[in-house]
Design a protein around this motif. Sequence first.
Motif, mmCIF file in Angstrom:
data_model
loop_
_atom_site.group_PDB
_atom_site.id
_atom_site.type_symbol
_atom_site.label_atom_id
_atom_site.label_comp_id
_atom_site.label_asym_id
_atom_site.label_seq_id
_atom_site.Cartn_x
_atom_site.Cartn_y
_atom_site.Cartn_z
ATOM 1 N N UNK A 32 49.134 56.834 -29.193
ATOM 2 C CA UNK A 32 50.434 56.959 -28.538
ATOM 3 C C UNK A 32 51.527 56.328 -29.400
ATOM 4 N N UNK A 40 53.743 41.174 -19.685
ATOM 5 C CA UNK A 40 53.126 42.480 -19.902
ATOM 6 C C UNK A 40 52.761 42.708 -21.362
ATOM 7 N N UNK A 53 52.948 48.352 -23.412
ATOM 8 C CA UNK A 53 52.038 49.474 -23.259
ATOM 9 C C UNK A 53 52.329 50.327 -22.036
ATOM 10 N N UNK A 54 53.349 49.993 -21.285
ATOM 11 C CA UNK A 54 53.630 50.834 -20.121
ATOM 12 C C UNK A 54 55.099 50.752 -19.780
ATOM 13 N N UNK A 55 55.619 51.827 -19.221
ATOM 14 C CA UNK A 55 57.064 51.824 -19.022
ATOM 15 C C UNK A 55 57.539 50.876 -17.928
ATOM 16 N N UNK A 56 56.882 50.902 -16.743
ATOM 17 C CA UNK A 56 57.404 50.013 -15.698
ATOM 18 C C UNK A 56 57.176 48.544 -16.018
ATOM 19 N N UNK A 57 56.201 48.278 -16.876
ATOM 20 C CA UNK A 57 55.938 46.873 -17.202
ATOM 21 C C UNK A 57 56.936 46.337 -18.214
ATOM 22 N N UNK A 88 44.548 42.580 -26.160
ATOM 23 C CA UNK A 88 45.976 42.324 -26.161
ATOM 24 C C UNK A 88 46.473 42.106 -27.585
ATOM 25 N N UNK A 89 47.777 42.164 -27.752
ATOM 26 C CA UNK A 89 48.335 42.066 -29.092
ATOM 27 C C UNK A 89 47.918 40.779 -29.790
ATOM 28 N N UNK A 132 53.690 57.359 -24.238
ATOM 29 C CA UNK A 132 53.613 56.482 -23.079
ATOM 30 C C UNK A 132 53.924 55.077 -23.575
ATOM 31 N N UNK A 177 47.599 52.267 -26.708
ATOM 32 C CA UNK A 177 46.614 53.017 -27.490
ATOM 33 C C UNK A 177 47.254 53.516 -28.790
ATOM 34 N N UNK A 210 48.188 41.993 -21.631
ATOM 35 C CA UNK A 210 47.694 43.336 -21.377
ATOM 36 C C UNK A 210 47.272 43.945 -22.700
ATOM 37 N N UNK A 211 46.306 44.826 -22.619
ATOM 38 C CA UNK A 211 45.855 45.487 -23.836
ATOM 39 C C UNK A 211 47.038 46.230 -24.458
#
Lengths: 693, 559
Positions: B401, B390, B223-227, B193-194, B370, B398, B394-395
């Motif tokens: 990206x 999120x 790291x993700x759109x819905x999150x 994670x950050x 992404x 990448x 969360x990691x």
Amino acid sequence: MEDFVQPPFLVIADTLFVLSCCMLFGRLRDFVCWLLNPFGQRKKGKEGYAHIRDPTEDFYLRRMYGRIVDCWNRPISSAPDAWFDVMDRKRIKEPSGQDVAEIVNTGTSTRCLNLASYNYLGFAASDPYCTPQVVDTIGQLGVSGCSPRVLGGTTVAHTELEDLVAQYLNVEAAITYGMGFATNSSTIPALVGKGCLILSDSLNHSSIVAGARQSGAKIKVFRHNDAKHLDALLRQSIADGQPRSHRPWKKVLVIVEGVYSMEGEACNLKDVVAVSKRHRAYIYLDEAHSIGALGGTGRGCCEHWGVDPRDIDIMMGTFTKSFGSCGGYIAGKKPVIDFLRRHSPAHLYACAMAPGCVKQVTAALQVVMGLDGTGRGAAKVQQLHDNANYTRARLLEMGLDALGSWDSPVMPIMTYSPAKMVALSRELLQRRMAMVIVGFPATPLLLTRSRICISAAHSREDLDWALEQLDELATLCNLRHGNTALKAHMEASLKDHIRRHFGEAAAAAATVAGLANGTFDPYSYRAGGGKKAVATVGGKGGKEVQEKDGRKHGHVASASGQQQQQQAAGSGPASPQAKRARKESSGNGSANGNGVAHVEPAAAAVSAPVVVAAANGVHHGGAITAEVEVQMSTGKAGSGKGGKAAAANGGHVRNGKASGVVANGNGFHRSSSPVANGRSDVKAYIRTEALVS
Amino acid sequence: MRRQAAQRLVAALFALLALLFGVLIVSAHAQAAAGADVSESVPNLLSLAGIARAWREFWAIVGPGGKLHPAYFLEHKGHLVIEAALIVVIVYLALQHSFKVHPRAEDPLTDKEIDQLCKEWTPEPLVPTLPESERIEPTVITGIDGPYVYVQGRKEKVLQMAASNYLGMAADKEAKDVSVAAVDKYGVGSCGPRGFYGTIDVHLELEEELAKFYGTEAAIIYSYDVATVASIIPAVTNRKDIIVCDEFCSYAVQAGYTVSRSRLRTFKHNDVADLERVIQELEAEEKAKRRPLCRKLIIVEGIYANYGDLAPLDRIALIKEKYKYRLMVDESHAFGVLGATGRGACEHFGLKPEQVDIIAASMSHAMGSVGGFCVGDRTIVDHQRLSGSGYCFSASLPPYLAVAGINMLRRLRAGTTPSSGGSSGQQQGDKAGSGGAGEVLPKLHSKIRAFRTDLMRGVPGLKLYGGGVLSPVLHLHVAKPVSEAADTAALRRVAELMLTSGCGGGVGGVLVGVPQYASIEHRRPPPSLEIFVTLGLGDKELGLAAGALRKAAKEVFKQ
Ligand SMILES: Cc1ncc(COP(=O)(O)O)c(C=O)c1O
């Protein structure tokens, strides 16, 4: 575990005293600031709007967290491999100001031993097998699908991965998502809703909490890893039914994690499964930290305990840890997965996982499963367990309160007092080691800890060096708590662990001390008396280099522009270079114990390990670009495979057409060995951009 | 119940004190009587003098200095008695577990009964069986080639109109090259994670670029759109706060407000008057209940992902300012598409960055990567760094990206100065991609307009939602809806025909999507055929697509 980690009384007193001092001084400083400048100063929020952050929280951030912000969010500028570049930072505003102190990057970086990243199997850096495939996939399928899976985001890479995950876990089907967090937070609400009950371990991850909250189901929390409490709760809940209406529950879902990320402790899965099965509750197992890391072949918590994966209703895991990519999966019975494909929000609305990331996982899984034709995967898993157990045993022998289960790559070291935690973190960074520290609110106030994450990429020298440093720090920070109860518990659990995995004879001989000083080697009790398969997957310790060169950037400090070749035949002279070369090559294939790489049929195309150090002008600041042509010559028959191109710190290496080698320039220790495809000469053009300060 | 208990307690205390006092008076009187002159008889209460005497005597005992005066009492160790009494009360209270007055509880279940109940209980199956009609195999893509893709089971390439790759960045040569270079350097995953060494220099660089691009103080990436949205909302609001949200907001927003547990009101889609009504009601309620100032948030989407129309941000901004609400705009589909420089719907409506408090967007559309990001002032962004679940748990994204994102932003930004000619790498079609935002965006806009105008001329049995709005997301609804299942089946049939009926010229068909919605959605949008207009599509391709759509629709709806 929790029973064994009671902070000593003095530590409690000390901690509370320090914290109250901090608070007192914080308030005092706020008061003085206000006196000096009653208007303005404190940046007022927009008139008429409530503050985004509430005032108490704000106070703690400014006056307490503000003092120690430098311990987190440290940026890195390389792949999170066994060694990585941590960027140097400096504070530009003292926390006396009104905001959290600001920290800026100085532009330089320090090569540190990485004891922080979840790089359990060492797939974080570029890998000779995985990276070329990733590169190809990006070329073939683009950077991103820009579309959810159900519209236009499903690619061959995705279906391939899902099949492979199901095969790996020995279940019927699997579905993948682009983020582990979202996997949990969107699957749980898809499975349970109003009228359902969720029984969640008290230490479950925040993504599970988010998912459970979204679901609308009733949430009850059982004591961490306590199957008895789970049983009691289950019985009572089922008997009582839903609150107020007393109708029977629709379904009950028990959610546990394979390895708890802050405890390093493996889930007590056997008991949890037994209890859940007895009460017909469904089990949701989050294997984020255990997949790839636990079990003899890396198949996770089920393999570790010998539980049939088909007894687990939902197997969840992430690819961010062991497989060095991103995303998560859900695996289980076909109807469940089919249902999720139709009703899981993250599958329907979120952008599909990037094809490159998908391929990375596929390739890493292939390595772990041995589908790449080498024993590298098995060696990695074994190396990870070996590293983890060795480190844990040494830490315990030092008298530190190191928690966690045997084989688990996560090991927290209890510092109890937040002040010590911070001191430890800073001192560690000074000594070029990166370790995570966690305190309140992620843990209880008095159970702050520092956490080591072991990787298969760590070599024994790396770990020895790190442990030596930790030993000194344990004295400096007064971390030896002499916790005999913990020691006894670990001793007993070691015996138990060894009994389950290596048999009775090994268990009788197993002691923590033996593990720590190397007199006890469980693998020697395996049928066939096989020695440890791996000498090292990782590489040499930075300390070694440091001593030799007296320089900070250990790995840049190898011979400058020099090329060294060694025949790696077993009879080769035992110069240090040759030894290292052999060791490294043995990390790639299966190797026997005496340092001689032995050849596998699959690796028929052999080239002698060539160690090429490309590093120029180490000392001069600024970016250096070196173009080095590397010749890799084939060795005589019988030598280990794998040449090695080691470029300087932070550089990256691209080869010509030869074989898709992407040797990451992480210095000597990376065994990025090109498979030479039977060619006698491989010309690799190494472009090194070393940013050296 | 608690009140009752408190009352009882007070009553008990009074009774106790009264008792004590009574005892004391009696004892004091006895004392006084013993010491008094015997000759002095009891006063005659029938005479005035007698009464006066009695009063005097009484006062001598009770008044200051008297033996029954509380002060006398206290001076003579009487406090001990009171203290003792209090101690008794305290001990009594302490021994009671709580003030809870136990209702006559039924006998708890015996173990045997519990066992029986547990045995009787049968859970529902983990998942309901899925009807065969709902089991859909998505089209599997095997290769990408500019605006075309290759799909499994078909030899000819097909037009990709099911992906929101608006600027063609995902398949762009340069984007791929920088990504590959980043993979070489950083590997694929960030493995943390950050907060825990998962912050890589390129993350910081991307955040910087984003802040610069939007002209805001700071930016944060997820790291993700819905999150993204689903983390931001709970970070900035909680139980005490208010969210006013457009009823058509997508799942991510719904997930966000559900987790935040704030007080939620929805307003009619794009109806600013209704928004104002809702806010007025809320304000009245706040005032009536005298609640302290709380955080108030209006949430809208720049371009509604599930409908494809734009939010009237100019008018919403006025309301927001009038009532001092914060405004959060999900710019996922608008970022990189709308506005002169591609900043999205806010720019399109002429809003200044500081007028919108939180701008969030996905990186998986125009950016061709992404992940997601949020831009805003420093307080809001820094707050998320500690409270965005999120983000914290969360990691991180990448690195490659992130690098793809940086590349896209640089090129979009460079495009504003027409001198540069960063190629968007369209190998196909009309080389539409060359040039920066300066020419790229107008070109994209004209394509959107042209295609929308074309479809508005009529598609058999279908109706384009939103008409001619400038939005690259097209949702075609069934003109005469029957039922959700039937409509979905019909639309799916259209999509299938579009994919399989070749369009000639080496093009095997057109890939379009029929979105599906989860059963847990609070409000499911009507079934639609979703088409994305992207920069890579030339006039020829757009013509092909419209033709294929009409042909397929005609066949399905038999008009
Ligand atoms: C138990 C658990 N589940 C889920 C996650 C989230 O995974 P990701 O980092 O892929 O979002 C984590 C990550 O830390 C985790 O520890």
